[in-house]
Design an enzyme around this catalytic site. Structure first.
Site, PDB file in Angstrom:
ATOM      1  N   VAL A 201      -3.721  -1.439  -4.903  1.00  0.00           N
ATOM      2  CA  VAL A 201      -3.328  -0.062  -4.602  1.00  0.00           C
ATOM      3  C   VAL A 201      -1.841  -0.004  -4.247  1.00  0.00           C
ATOM      4  O   VAL A 201      -1.119   0.891  -4.690  1.00  0.00           O
ATOM      5  CB  VAL A 201      -4.200   0.528  -3.474  1.00  0.00           C
ATOM      6  CG1 VAL A 201      -3.701   1.901  -3.054  1.00  0.00           C
ATOM      7  CG2 VAL A 201      -5.651   0.618  -3.929  1.00  0.00           C
ATOM      8  N   ASP A 202      -1.380  -0.962  -3.463  1.00  0.00           N
ATOM      9  CA  ASP A 202       0.056  -1.031  -3.167  1.00  0.00           C
ATOM     10  C   ASP A 202       0.876  -1.142  -4.449  1.00  0.00           C
ATOM     11  O   ASP A 202       1.854  -0.408  -4.650  1.00  0.00           O
ATOM     12  CB  ASP A 202       0.357  -2.248  -2.284  1.00  0.00           C
ATOM     13  CG  ASP A 202       0.265  -1.938  -0.800  1.00  0.00           C
ATOM     14  OD1 ASP A 202       0.174  -0.759  -0.432  1.00  0.00           O
ATOM     15  OD2 ASP A 202       0.289  -2.895   0.000  1.00  0.00           O
ATOM     16  N   VAL A 203       0.492  -2.069  -5.305  1.00  0.00           N
ATOM     17  CA  VAL A 203       1.278  -2.301  -6.516  1.00  0.00           C
ATOM     18  C   VAL A 203       1.202  -1.096  -7.449  1.00  0.00           C
ATOM     19  O   VAL A 203       2.218  -0.658  -8.009  1.00  0.00           O
ATOM     20  CB  VAL A 203       0.812  -3.587  -7.217  1.00  0.00           C
ATOM     21  CG1 VAL A 203       1.495  -3.745  -8.570  1.00  0.00           C
ATOM     22  CG2 VAL A 203       1.108  -4.807  -6.336  1.00  0.00           C
TER      23      VAL A 203
ATOM     24  N   GLY B  20       3.480   1.511  -6.163  1.00  0.00           N
ATOM     25  CA  GLY B  20       4.865   1.191  -6.473  1.00  0.00           C
ATOM     26  C   GLY B  20       5.230   1.560  -7.897  1.00  0.00           C
ATOM     27  O   GLY B  20       6.314   2.109  -8.160  1.00  0.00           O
TER      28      GLY B  20
END
Length: 414
Positions: free
Chosen positions: A168-170, A173
């Site tokens: 989810v972070d990536v 981004g």
């Protein structure tokens, strides 16, 4: 070349950990000059381990290549004043503070875009800048749970599982980077910047485009099914004598060929398995029949046999396998950066570039504040100005008796 597509653009990066640093790393990979602004003790991501490269976490190195390191104390009016000078010289600001924090510092989107109408200001948060959850903090795992993603992962009847890579972070981004690039294209037409609101929740929902649409179609909650695709069969990992092999043979032709290859011709006309939807409905019986054959040979023995029959397959690879993968090598997707004190650091490269571009060297993640002095000199600060800011502890230049790692340890132990 994409490596210099954003040459001439300056990004001020007030982000930490995963999502924001991924966005700004991608911008840096495409040639933007990215100024990573950290507090004197370094951003939180430097201390997230295990997985260490020198004093900093591997996670920090993974998301911060090709950036310049600037360290400011934003709790100090002098530090905020320096930050405003950085922004005045920039094209893009990316921040990942909790909504409202940057505004309280005098560095919010309304303040900065008003002062600099062409500025593109991207805010990255857990839930968004408005709405009932706007003030809630959140990280990758929390949003994996809150978005429903965690309910999909795991084995039937077992506990829900988290994707161990911070997907989810990536994803967030990449979404943020896409938004910035779109805004740059728009600015090229009308000269105007503006504010982008990017958040982990929206990105996690976008990851589940097919699953959520299926839920809307039939109202059925998805069932955790391990490696199996919910919409086709066979499309999952099967156990072999020494490991696991992923097989996708759900089209009519490939299903027939798979059954013939495994000596299971009687399954071709079995009414339980006549179509992919029927095979999904009767998956346990299908898996049992296929597994009885797959476990008789090793993964390495099955791969060429299946490939020769044009059946989609791959070993369920470990990272040891991945780093030896011939196509990964051909794509130059495992890159190396040379660090002055830590030596060679390996990490995945930029996924859009050609192999030739990926072979070009990258700059390693910066030490905390290692470029503060050079950046400020470039903005017109004098040597005496910088000395005064250092004396007032408004900035950090990567020097002094206490290392950032030691400072972080002191902060975390309080």
């Amino acid at each position: 070349m994409l490596r210099d597509a954003l040459d001439g653009l300056t990004v001020v990066d007030f982000t930490q950990i995963g999502a924001g640093p991924t966005c700004t790393m991608l911008l840096a990979d495409m040639g933007a000059r990215v100024l990573k602004v950290e507090p004197p003790a370094g951003e939180l991501g430097r201390g997230l381990g295990p997985g260490w490269i020198g004093d900093d976490s591997a996670l920090f190195h993974a998301f911060n290549r090709n950036k310049l390191g600037v360290s400011l104390d934003l709790k100090s009016p002098d530090g905020v004043a320096v930050a405003r000078r950085l922004v005045a010289d920039a094209d893009i600001v990316v921040e990942s503070m909790r909504p409202g924090v940057m505004a309280r510092l005098g560095l919010g989107p309304a303040q900065l875009v008003n002062d600099h109408p062409s500025l593109i200001y991207c805010s990255i948060s857990a839930y968004g800048q408005t709405g009932p959850y706007a003030d809630r903090a959140g990280v990758d795992g929390i949003v994996q749970a809150d978005s429903g993603l965690m309910s999909l992962i795991g084995l039937a009847g077992g506990e829900p599982c988290k994707v161990q890579a911070p997907v989810v972070d990536v994803m967030t981004g990449y979404v943020a980077c896409m938004g910035v690039l779109a805004k740059l294209a728009q600015r090229a037409r009308d000269g105007q910047g503006g504010h982008l609101d990017v958040n982990l929740l929206n990105s996690a929902l976008a990851l589940q485009q097919s699953s959520l649409t299926s839920y809307f179609a039939d109202g059925e909650l998805p069932v955790r099914a391990g490696s199996a695709a919910p919409y086709s069969a066979p499309n999952q990992a099967f156990e072999t004598s020494d490991g696991w092999i992923m097989v996708a043979a759900y089209t009519p032709e490939r299903w027939r060929r798979l059954c013939e290859l495994l000596g299971l011709q009687h399954l071709i006309d079995d009414p339980r398995f006549a179509t992919s939807p029927l095979r999904v409905a009767n998956r346990p019986q299908m898996v049992e029949a296929l597994t009885r054959v797959f476990v008789t040979r090793s993964t390495q023995e099955w791969l060429p046999v299946l490939k020769d029959a044009d059946i989609l397959c791959a070993r369920v690879a470990t990272y040891e396998d991945v780093v030896r993968h011939p196509q990964v090598a051909a794509n130059r997707m495992i890159g190396e950066v040379e660090h002055a004190t830590l030596g060679t650091i390996r990490m995945p490269g930029f996924p859009i570039n050609s192999a030739a571009e990926n072979s070009q060297p990258s700059r390693p993640a910066p030490a905390c504040g290692e470029d503060t002095r050079a950046v400020l000199l470039g903005l017109g600060y004098s040597v005496d100005d910088i000395a005064a800011l250092l004396a007032r502890r408004a900035i950090h230049c990567g020097e002094g008796a206490s290392s950032p790692a030691a400072q972080r340890q002191a902060v975390y132990s309080q």
